[in-house]
Design a protein around this motif. Structure first.
Motif, PDB file in Angstrom:
ATOM      1  N   LEU A 157       0.814  -1.207   0.000  1.00 20.72           N
ATOM      2  CA  LEU A 157       0.000   0.000   0.000  1.00 20.72           C
ATOM      3  C   LEU A 157       0.852   1.263   0.000  1.00 20.72           C
ATOM      4  O   LEU A 157       0.391   2.329  -0.435  1.00 20.72           O
ATOM      5  N   THR A 181      -0.185   5.709   2.316  1.00 18.88           N
ATOM      6  CA  THR A 181      -1.513   5.092   2.471  1.00 18.88           C
ATOM      7  C   THR A 181      -1.638   4.434   3.832  1.00 18.88           C
ATOM      8  O   THR A 181      -2.682   4.567   4.506  1.00 18.88           O
ATOM      9  N   ILE A 207      -8.783  -0.898   0.228  1.00 21.52           N
ATOM     10  CA  ILE A 207      -7.641  -0.612   1.112  1.00 21.52           C
ATOM     11  C   ILE A 207      -7.985  -0.999   2.545  1.00 21.52           C
ATOM     12  O   ILE A 207      -7.165  -1.566   3.275  1.00 21.52           O
TER      13      ILE A 207
END
Length: 401
Positions: free
Chosen positions: A27, A31, A50
């Motif tokens: 990620l 993030t 996510i």
């Protein structure tokens, strides 16, 4: 609350754990930080994909087998320790034992703290999801973990303290022997550059009262025996000489005898010698020391003589003309060479020196009608720490018209 479960067992479970960790790291830092910041404010990350990756990582982090948690912690510690070892031991030349102990004492609490932080983040993420929550560690488990961490850090810190306390204050690579101050000063300034070894014992006085330091001279042992000593001349400098020469000298009265203080030592592939104020002691390979009264010995040779490349450079050409003295030599690959020269009969400390990148040099502005001695030393340079060099070659004689 019941415990969280991971699907499968054995290799399948481990693959899931590793996959979840890889997906979480993929990620990216920004993030991951955004996910953690939103969780701290009490909200989930808006992107469901996510958030699913983050939640999957958190569940697997908390439910991983105990053995995997220890492997994870040990692996992170080992990587950090190896990096520090490579940086400080190889580049800076710090003692390996001290470096390892210090790196362990530094990395253990850092990796343990990192693991604890990851666990807090994982618990925070899982707490925001519906379903069963992980069991919190018992007081006994926390006490065991804390004790193990403190014990490990204490042992590592103790190892650093012992290493520093018993590390020889003079040489980075030498054993912890108690030596006289001149030897310590010599090691501080010349260790790693002269290629002349380390103390092999404490400085001591012989039966005749002459103080000396047993010495390990690995580059000479094959030629002149295994035992060497370093003697601190009161008038000039420290000299490393074979023990048999030292014994023969002290048998003749040492510094107060007819030979007097040593002034110079050298060797080549066939003979080693020490010149004293009143003569010389010469030691042939596999021979017995010979005392030469009233004259000095030298392995200096005329240019153009036989040249055998050994553990130091061999001068092949040395001649003088109107431009100066031209010197060239042979040796294997080296980063640089130190060329030293001095007028014959001058004290060793009066010699001049120049660093050269190639295999030849022209010495200019020398005194006319003077005989000079020229010798060469090969060096290997390092990124941070000081260069390591061979001993100087036997000198050649060059006469300036």
């Amino acid at each position: 609350m019941g415990s969280l479960e991971v699907s499968g067992a054995g290799h399948g479970a481990l693959a899931e754990i590793l996959g979840a960790q890889v997906a979480w790291w993929q990620l990216g830092f920004r993030t991951r930080r955004a996910v953690v910041r939103r969780a701290r404010r009490g909200s989930r990350f808006p992107d469901p994909e996510i958030w699913g990756v983050a939640l999957g990582w958190a569940r697997h982090w908390l439910t991983a087998p105990l053995w995997w948690r220890w492997v994870r912690l040990a692996g992170a510690t080992a990587i950090a320790v190896i990096y520090i070892l490579a940086l400080t031991s190889e580049w800076l030349g710090v003692d390996l034992f001290v470096t390892f102990s210090g790196a362990l004492a530094l990395c253990l609490p850092l990796t343990a703290g990192w693991a604890a932080r990851q666990t807090r983040v994982a618990r925070m993420l899982v707490a925001m999801a519906p379903g069963p929550q992980p069991d919190r560690p018992t007081a006994r488990a926390l006490a065991v973990r804390t004790s193990a961490l403190l014990l490990s850090v204490g042992l590592a810190a103790g190892a650093v303290a012992v290493a520093l306390a018993y590390k020889h204050p003079a040489g980075r690579f030498c054993p912890p022997f108690v030596v006289d101050e001149p030897v310590r000063d010599w090691l501080r300034h010349d260790d790693g550059q002269t290629g002349m070894g380390c103390p092999a014992g404490d400085t001591r006085s012989g039966a005749d009262g002459v103080r000396y330091t047993p010495w390990n001279a690995p580059d000479r042992n094959a030629r002149f025996g295994p035992d060497y000593v370093m003697y601190g001349s009161r008038s000039d400098r420290l000299l490393v000489m074979p023990l048999v020469i030292f014994t023969a000298w002290t048998a003749e009265g040492g510094p107060s005898g007819p030979l007097g203080e040593p002034v110079e030592e050298s060797s080549d592939h066939s003979v080693g010698y020490v010149n004293f104020r009143g003569g010389a002691i010469v030691l042939p390979v596999d021979g017995t020391p010979q005392v030469h009264w009233g004259r000095h010995h030298s392995v200096a040779r005329e240019p153009g003589g036989p040249c055998e490349v050994l553990d130091w450079p061999c001068i092949t050409t040395a001649y003088a003309d109107a431009e100066g003295v031209h010197v060239s030599w042979r040796y294997q690959a080296a980063d640089a060479f130190n060329v030293a020269w001095w007028a014959e009969g001058d004290r060793p400390r009066s010699r001049e020196q120049r660093e050269v990148a190639g295999y030849e040099l022209t010495l200019r502005d020398l005194t006319p009608a003077t005989t000079y001695m020229v010798e060469v030393q090969a060096c290997e340079k390092h990124f941070v720490r000081r260069s390591t060099c061979t001993r100087y070659s036997p000198p050649v004689i060059v006469r300036v018209p």
